[in-house]
Design a protein around this motif. Structure first.
Motif, PDB file in Angstrom:
ATOM      1  N   MET A   1       0.857  -1.179   0.000  1.00  0.00           N
ATOM      2  CA  MET A   1       0.000   0.000   0.000  1.00  0.00           C
ATOM      3  C   MET A   1       0.899   1.238   0.000  1.00  0.00           C
ATOM      4  N   GLN A   2       0.611   2.162  -0.894  1.00  0.00           N
ATOM      5  CA  GLN A   2       1.402   3.384  -0.990  1.00  0.00           C
ATOM      6  C   GLN A   2       0.985   4.377   0.086  1.00  0.00           C
ATOM      7  N   VAL A   3       1.847   5.353   0.324  1.00  0.00           N
ATOM      8  CA  VAL A   3       1.592   6.365   1.346  1.00  0.00           C
ATOM      9  C   VAL A   3       0.281   7.095   1.070  1.00  0.00           C
ATOM     10  N   ILE A   4       0.018   7.442  -0.167  1.00  0.00           N
ATOM     11  CA  ILE A   4      -1.205   8.160  -0.503  1.00  0.00           C
ATOM     12  C   ILE A   4      -2.443   7.323  -0.204  1.00  0.00           C
ATOM     13  N   GLU A   5      -2.354   6.010  -0.387  1.00  0.00           N
ATOM     14  CA  GLU A   5      -3.468   5.126  -0.067  1.00  0.00           C
ATOM     15  C   GLU A   5      -3.689   5.034   1.439  1.00  0.00           C
ATOM     16  N   ILE A   6      -2.611   5.036   2.194  1.00  0.00           N
ATOM     17  CA  ILE A   6      -2.718   5.006   3.660  1.00  0.00           C
ATOM     18  C   ILE A   6      -3.366   6.288   4.162  1.00  0.00           C
ATOM     19  N   ILE A   7      -2.917   7.427   3.646  1.00  0.00           N
ATOM     20  CA  ILE A   7      -3.505   8.715   4.029  1.00  0.00           C
ATOM     21  C   ILE A   7      -4.988   8.741   3.659  1.00  0.00           C
ATOM     22  N   SER A   8      -5.320   8.252   2.484  1.00  0.00           N
ATOM     23  CA  SER A   8      -6.714   8.209   2.042  1.00  0.00           C
ATOM     24  C   SER A   8      -7.555   7.307   2.931  1.00  0.00           C
ATOM     25  N   MET A   9      -7.010   6.180   3.334  1.00  0.00           N
ATOM     26  CA  MET A   9      -7.748   5.260   4.202  1.00  0.00           C
ATOM     27  C   MET A   9      -8.001   5.880   5.569  1.00  0.00           C
ATOM     28  N   VAL A  10      -7.006   6.589   6.095  1.00  0.00           N
ATOM     29  CA  VAL A  10      -7.190   7.284   7.372  1.00  0.00           C
ATOM     30  C   VAL A  10      -8.324   8.309   7.244  1.00  0.00           C
ATOM     31  N   GLY A  11      -8.347   9.036   6.144  1.00  0.00           N
ATOM     32  CA  GLY A  11      -9.417   9.996   5.900  1.00  0.00           C
ATOM     33  C   GLY A  11     -10.769   9.330   5.728  1.00  0.00           C
ATOM     34  N   ALA A  12     -10.794   8.204   5.020  1.00  0.00           N
ATOM     35  CA  ALA A  12     -12.046   7.488   4.771  1.00  0.00           C
ATOM     36  C   ALA A  12     -12.673   6.974   6.056  1.00  0.00           C
ATOM     37  N   VAL A  13     -11.847   6.541   6.978  1.00  0.00           N
ATOM     38  CA  VAL A  13     -12.354   6.057   8.259  1.00  0.00           C
ATOM     39  C   VAL A  13     -12.545   7.226   9.231  1.00  0.00           C
ATOM     40  N   GLY A  14     -11.676   8.215   9.149  1.00  0.00           N
ATOM     41  CA  GLY A  14     -11.721   9.336  10.085  1.00  0.00           C
ATOM     42  C   GLY A  14     -12.890  10.278   9.887  1.00  0.00           C
ATOM     43  N   LEU A  15     -13.224  10.570   8.643  1.00  0.00           N
ATOM     44  CA  LEU A  15     -14.295  11.538   8.377  1.00  0.00           C
ATOM     45  C   LEU A  15     -15.625  11.145   9.021  1.00  0.00           C
ATOM     46  N   PRO A  16     -16.097   9.926   8.840  1.00  0.00           N
ATOM     47  CA  PRO A  16     -17.358   9.567   9.490  1.00  0.00           C
ATOM     48  C   PRO A  16     -17.287   9.538  11.022  1.00  0.00           C
ATOM     49  N   MET A  17     -16.088   9.430  11.570  1.00  0.00           N
ATOM     50  CA  MET A  17     -15.937   9.390  13.023  1.00  0.00           C
ATOM     51  C   MET A  17     -16.410  10.687  13.692  1.00  0.00           C
ATOM     52  N   PHE A  18     -16.503  11.759  12.908  1.00  0.00           N
ATOM     53  CA  PHE A  18     -16.993  13.014  13.468  1.00  0.00           C
ATOM     54  C   PHE A  18     -18.488  12.944  13.775  1.00  0.00           C
TER      55      PHE A  18
END
Length: 94
Positions: free
Chosen positions: A1-18
């Motif tokens: 997994m590339q760095v950009i994919e990791i950052i995107s995954m963190v965002g994908a899971v993080g955004l709904p956490m709000f």
């Protein structure tokens, strides 16, 4: 997994956490009077409507993950908003 994919995954899971602080605030105050029912229902319907295409048609794991987490947490918001719409429901009297 590339760095950009990791950052995107963190965002994908993080955004709904709000949604979690919103749910907790509703439960703590025992009221959702300041939240528009039409807004949350519209948001939920659109999210649920997009989910099948995201899950079944997309190859993008980040998009699939976001949709799954988003639908789960928005369902929690929807339930909290409806349950606490007029304050805590009165207990049934026997």
């Amino acid at each position: 997994m590339q760095v950009i994919e990791i950052i995107s995954m963190v965002g994908a899971v993080g955004l709904p956490m709000f949604d979690i602080p919103l749910i907790l605030r509703i439960v703590k105050r025992k009221s959702s009077a300041d939240i528009s029912v039409s807004w949350i229902v519209g948001l939920w319907v659109c999210s649920v409507g997009m989910a099948p295409a995201a899950i079944l048609s997309s190859e993008d794991f980040v998009w699939k993950t976001f949709n799954i987490v988003n639908v789960i947490l928005l369902t929690g918001v929807l339930i909290a908003v409806i349950y606490y719409r007029n304050g805590v429901p009165s207990e049934s009297k026997s």
